[in-house]
Scaffold this active site. Structure first.
Site, PDB file in Angstrom:
ATOM      1  N   CYS A   1      -4.913 -10.989  -4.493  1.00 58.70           N
ATOM      2  CA  CYS A   1      -4.291 -10.861  -3.142  1.00 58.70           C
ATOM      3  C   CYS A   1      -3.581 -12.070  -2.566  1.00 58.70           C
ATOM      4  CB  CYS A   1      -5.698 -10.934  -2.221  1.00 58.70           C
ATOM      5  SG  CYS A   1      -6.381  -9.152  -2.402  1.00 58.70           S
TER       6      CYS A   1
ATOM      7  N   LEU B   1     -11.600 -25.354   1.964  1.00 61.76           N
ATOM      8  CA  LEU B   1     -11.060 -26.689   2.000  1.00 61.76           C
ATOM      9  C   LEU B   1     -11.491 -27.384   0.517  1.00 61.76           C
ATOM     10  CD1 LEU B   1     -11.692 -28.164   5.348  1.00 61.76           C
ATOM     11  CD2 LEU B   1      -9.178 -27.576   4.432  1.00 61.76           C
TER      12      LEU B   1
HETATM   13  P1  NAD Z   1      -6.931  -1.864  -7.856  1.00 60.51           P
HETATM   14  O1  NAD Z   1      -5.697  -2.120  -8.638  1.00 60.51           O
HETATM   15  O2  NAD Z   1      -8.164  -2.523  -8.610  1.00 60.51           O
HETATM   16  O3  NAD Z   1      -7.102  -0.460  -7.688  1.00 60.51           O
HETATM   17  C1  NAD Z   1      -6.166   0.483  -7.471  1.00 60.51           C
HETATM   18  C2  NAD Z   1      -6.640   1.872  -7.860  1.00 60.51           C
HETATM   19  O4  NAD Z   1      -5.649   3.016  -7.174  1.00 60.51           O
HETATM   20  C3  NAD Z   1      -6.357   2.017  -9.352  1.00 60.51           C
HETATM   21  O5  NAD Z   1      -7.522   2.550  -9.951  1.00 60.51           O
HETATM   22  C4  NAD Z   1      -5.148   3.149  -9.285  1.00 60.51           C
HETATM   23  O6  NAD Z   1      -5.577   3.998 -10.774  1.00 60.51           O
HETATM   24  C5  NAD Z   1      -5.597   3.966  -8.207  1.00 60.51           C
HETATM   25  N1  NAD Z   1      -4.502   4.811  -7.773  1.00 60.51           N
HETATM   26  C6  NAD Z   1      -2.875   4.504  -7.774  1.00 60.51           C
HETATM   27  N2  NAD Z   1      -2.383   5.301  -7.203  1.00 60.51           N
HETATM   28  C7  NAD Z   1      -3.183   6.588  -7.118  1.00 60.51           C
HETATM   29  C8  NAD Z   1      -3.160   7.833  -6.270  1.00 60.51           C
HETATM   30  N3  NAD Z   1      -1.846   8.323  -6.129  1.00 60.51           N
HETATM   31  N4  NAD Z   1      -4.047   8.587  -6.467  1.00 60.51           N
HETATM   32  C9  NAD Z   1      -5.528   8.115  -6.872  1.00 60.51           C
HETATM   33  N5  NAD Z   1      -5.426   6.639  -7.164  1.00 60.51           N
HETATM   34  C10 NAD Z   1      -4.583   6.136  -7.279  1.00 60.51           C
HETATM   35  O7  NAD Z   1      -6.529  -2.433  -6.577  1.00 60.51           O
HETATM   36  P2  NAD Z   1      -7.647  -3.180  -5.603  1.00 60.51           P
HETATM   37  O8  NAD Z   1      -7.862  -4.433  -5.969  1.00 60.51           O
HETATM   38  O9  NAD Z   1      -8.708  -2.350  -5.283  1.00 60.51           O
HETATM   39  O10 NAD Z   1      -6.724  -3.297  -4.325  1.00 60.51           O
HETATM   40  C11 NAD Z   1      -6.225  -2.086  -3.623  1.00 60.51           C
HETATM   41  C12 NAD Z   1      -5.713  -2.692  -2.217  1.00 60.51           C
HETATM   42  O11 NAD Z   1      -6.696  -3.266  -1.270  1.00 60.51           O
HETATM   43  C13 NAD Z   1      -4.484  -3.587  -2.320  1.00 60.51           C
HETATM   44  O12 NAD Z   1      -3.555  -3.228  -1.217  1.00 60.51           O
HETATM   45  C14 NAD Z   1      -5.103  -5.024  -2.136  1.00 60.51           C
HETATM   46  O13 NAD Z   1      -4.079  -5.513  -1.711  1.00 60.51           O
HETATM   47  C15 NAD Z   1      -6.282  -4.709  -1.123  1.00 60.51           C
HETATM   48  N6  NAD Z   1      -7.166  -5.487  -1.164  1.00 60.51           N
HETATM   49  C16 NAD Z   1      -7.536  -6.076  -2.158  1.00 60.51           C
HETATM   50  C17 NAD Z   1      -8.727  -6.785  -2.037  1.00 60.51           C
HETATM   51  C18 NAD Z   1      -9.549  -7.311  -3.481  1.00 60.51           C
HETATM   52  O14 NAD Z   1     -10.297  -8.366  -3.269  1.00 60.51           O
HETATM   53  N7  NAD Z   1      -9.133  -6.844  -4.695  1.00 60.51           N
HETATM   54  C19 NAD Z   1      -9.273  -7.294  -0.986  1.00 60.51           C
HETATM   55  C20 NAD Z   1      -8.731  -6.705   0.099  1.00 60.51           C
HETATM   56  C21 NAD Z   1      -7.867  -6.089  -0.045  1.00 60.51           C
END
Ligand code: NAD
Length: 437
Positions: free
Chosen positions: A263, A253
């Protein structure tokens, strides 16, 4: 129990490292070779408090390893988490699942014993079932279950959030898969963390519903802040009064420049998109998306107004580029809309961020990057606090003001009080705390 993690971004790297802290052997794979090379040397490609020392400790203990070889990870793991990115494909919010399905196809080829494949990425309803279909298509003999285990950690506090979550959410169909996940999360269960077992679809939707609800809270208080400015009420006091009500709660808030990050923007859009797909309009969230989009522009206009309705050739100092403090993540940060908007109207931008400058340089141009807040303030026509990093919370305002050309401070995170400013800053503008003149 050996765990595999596909994707070593913010979520994969933190989750993998924390699972290693629990005592499991964890192999983390990523397609990005440079990232893996860095990680093998204990170098962390992102800024996340406490992460570096934890990775170093687990590497030394031989419980954590990094590789680009998905085959090796899958063959040696009992549970494989998919933690790859799920960005928006388009403005309308359609989720790009190419990385998730690509990972599933690769994993499928190497399943050689019973394995649980778990989505940690935030994915739309139906994704886990589609992963199951893909794996069976690629490898009809595979012995596996799919599960959904959405992640709720927050960047900037990720380690603590992972180690002490409010709950762990698990969507699964088979008792065998539940048992594997129960074992993985046993250390948290022993610490009284609620572990909620639900269906695959429920887990997938609950993650979007949670993020959309939080985004709604932020957007709600931002609109209340506008009403405060029109009437002389104080939004921080309104939020405080509301927050004591247990049904409402005090978190999320805080009025400000609108929500950003990797996200909330994409997940709210995705929820609206899911509503359309299943013909159940998500009207509230769709309004939230629109109001928040306008919010960035409203804030940029507020800055322009504070500069006498014209920013042509005026120097505007920006403190904070990342979407929130304690992260170098700039994805969909308010700064990425506000700064170009000011530049298009002729403003000269000076800026600082404690950790996000390298990331920001990839998406912002023509910025004079400064070494700290005092450097930014020199000759500025206005100084804007966009992200509430701790180092901006106790600035020497007298020193700042002495080096500014025009003594205007826009505190878009409400981190200063009236009493801090009196007699030091001539023109102090915050959010929802003083009547708009
Ligand atoms: P990010 O972009 O930081 O990391 C994703 C990683 O996956 C990258 O390093 C990329 O190179 C790798 N990748 C992609 N395809 C691949 C494959 N086939 N094999 C191996 N590696 C591969 O993403 P993030 O922020 O960690 O988010 C990941 C997921 O988690 C998303 O769905 C996001 O919505 C969710 N999420 C993120 C957060 C956050 O705070 N960042 C919190 C909760 C949930």
């Amino acid at each position: 129990m050996r765990i595999g993690m596909i994707g070593t971004g913010y979520v994969g790297l933190v989750s993998g490292t924390c699972f290693a802290e629990f005592g499991f052997h964890v192999s983390c794979a990523d397609k990005d070779e440079t990232k893996i090379e860095q990680l093998k040397k204990g170098k962390i490609p992102i800024f996340e408090p406490q992460l570096e020392s934890l990775v170093e400790r687990q590497l030394k203990a031989d419980r954590l390893e990094f590789t680009t070889d998905i085959k090796q990870v899958v063959e040696n793991s009992d549970a494989v988490f998919i933690a790859v990115g799920t960005p928006s494909r388009r403005e309308d919010g359609d989720v790009n699942l190419d990385y998730v399905y690509g990972a599933a196809r690769e994993i499928a080829q190497y399943i050689n014993k019973y394995t649980v494949i778990i989505t940690k990425s935030t994915v739309p309803i139906g994704t886990a079932r589609e992963i199951k279909r893909i794996i069976l298509e690629e490898n009809p003999q595979a012995d596996f279950d799919v599960a959904s285990n959405p992640e709720f950690l927050r960047e900037g506090a990720a380690i603590n959030d992972f180690m002490r979550p409010d709950r762990v959410l698990i969507g699964a169909e088979s008792e065998r898969a539940c048992e594997v996940l129960r074992s993985i999360y046993r250390p948290l269960f022993l610490n009284q963390t609620p572990i909620v077992f639900v269906s695959l679809e429920t887990a997938e939707l609950a993650k979007y519903a949670s993020n959309a609800f939080l985004a709604t809270k932020i957007t709600f208080i931002n609109e209340i802040a506008n009403l405060c400015e029109a009437t002389g009420a104080n939004v921080q006091d309104v939020a405080r009064a509301m927050g004591y009500d247990g049904r409402i709660g005090s978190k999320f808030l805080h009025a400000g420049p609108g929500y950003g990050g990797s996200c909330f923007p994409k997940d709210t859009l995705a929820l609206v998109q899911m509503g359309e797909k299943y013909n159940t309009p998500q009207t509230i969230v769709s309004q939230v998306v629109q109001v928040n989009k306008n919010r960035f522009i409203e804030m940029a206009d507020k800055i322009i107004l504070a500069c006498g309705s014209d920013v042509m050739n005026k120097k505007i100092g920006i403190l904070g580029i990342s979407f929130k403090p304690n992260t170098d993540d700039v994805r969909d940060a308010p700064s990425l809309t506000i700064i170009p908007y000011l530049q298009e109207r002729g403003a000269i931008i000076k800026a600082h961020d404690p950790e996000a400058i390298e990331q920001a340089k990839k998406c912002l141009v023509n910025i004079h990057w400064c070494k700290d807040a005092y450097d930014v303030a020199v000759d500025c026509d206005a100084l804007v606090i966009l992200t509430e990093w701790n180092e901006y919370r106790a600035l020497d305002l007298k020193r700042l003001s002495q080096s500014m050309k025009i003594k205007t401070l826009l505190d878009l995170r409400n981190i200063y009080k009236d009493s801090d400013i009196e007699g030091v800053i001539e023109n102090y503008i915050s959010v929802g705390r003083f009547k708009r003149l």
